[in-house]
Design an enzyme around this catalytic site. Structure first.
Site, PDB file in Angstrom:
ATOM      1  N   LYS A  22      36.524  38.485  38.467  1.00 53.89           N
ATOM      2  CA  LYS A  22      36.677  37.706  37.036  1.00 53.89           C
ATOM      3  C   LYS A  22      37.933  37.121  36.718  1.00 53.89           C
ATOM      4  O   LYS A  22      38.895  37.559  37.392  1.00 53.89           O
ATOM      5  CB  LYS A  22      36.251  38.680  36.054  1.00 53.89           C
ATOM      6  CG  LYS A  22      34.860  39.137  35.843  1.00 53.89           C
ATOM      7  CD  LYS A  22      33.993  38.374  35.365  1.00 53.89           C
ATOM      8  CE  LYS A  22      32.564  38.917  35.191  1.00 53.89           C
ATOM      9  NZ  LYS A  22      31.501  37.725  35.622  1.00 53.89           N
ATOM     10  N   CYS A  23      38.220  36.176  35.922  1.00 55.90           N
ATOM     11  CA  CYS A  23      39.340  35.453  35.662  1.00 55.90           C
ATOM     12  C   CYS A  23      40.245  36.505  35.168  1.00 55.90           C
ATOM     13  O   CYS A  23      39.908  37.525  34.422  1.00 55.90           O
ATOM     14  CB  CYS A  23      39.310  34.636  34.579  1.00 55.90           C
ATOM     15  SG  CYS A  23      40.533  33.635  34.004  1.00 55.90           S
ATOM     16  N   PRO A  24      41.646  36.470  35.570  1.00 51.09           N
ATOM     17  CA  PRO A  24      42.216  35.437  36.144  1.00 51.09           C
ATOM     18  C   PRO A  24      42.303  35.677  37.720  1.00 51.09           C
ATOM     19  O   PRO A  24      43.123  34.981  38.480  1.00 51.09           O
ATOM     20  CB  PRO A  24      43.763  35.528  35.755  1.00 51.09           C
ATOM     21  CG  PRO A  24      44.142  37.185  35.419  1.00 51.09           C
ATOM     22  CD  PRO A  24      42.577  37.610  35.064  1.00 51.09           C
ATOM     23  N   ASP A  49      32.319  33.712  39.029  1.00 55.19           N
ATOM     24  CA  ASP A  49      32.621  33.524  37.638  1.00 55.19           C
ATOM     25  C   ASP A  49      32.222  32.528  37.105  1.00 55.19           C
ATOM     26  O   ASP A  49      32.939  31.260  37.253  1.00 55.19           O
ATOM     27  CB  ASP A  49      34.042  34.018  37.341  1.00 55.19           C
ATOM     28  CG  ASP A  49      34.415  34.113  35.832  1.00 55.19           C
ATOM     29  OD1 ASP A  49      33.787  33.996  34.988  1.00 55.19           O
ATOM     30  OD2 ASP A  49      35.601  34.561  35.681  1.00 55.19           O
TER      31      ASP A  49
END
Length: 84
Positions: A22-24, A49
């Site tokens: 997932k981000c980042p 994502d």
């Protein structure tokens, strides 16, 4: 932005699989990989994502790296970045 005009995706000099992250994290992986490339070389990043498309567009705007293509497939998206 999806496939290039020719319908073919760019060749990449290095590939990073950030699937499941997932981000980042995908951006951080890409940043680290870009540091290994020389100017003009192409990095391919694989993400799952759904926010990664906008994240990579913003990342390229902020860093000056060129976003060559983003190809959305079933569960994953391929991002192609050219190092500045």
């Amino acid at each position: 932005m999806t496939m290039s005009e020719t319908g073919a995706l760019p060749n990449s000099d290095l590939q990073v699989d950030a699937s499941g992250l997932k981000c980042p994290l995908p951006i951080l992986r890409a940043k680290k990989a870009l540091a290994q490339l020389e100017s003009g070389q192409v990095l391919q990043v694989i993400t799952t994502d759904q926010h990664a498309i906008q994240d990579f567009q913003a990342f390229c705007r902020q860093t000056g790296n060129e976003l060559l293509a983003q190809d959305q497939q079933a569960e994953k998206t391929l991002h192609f970045l050219r190092r500045r």
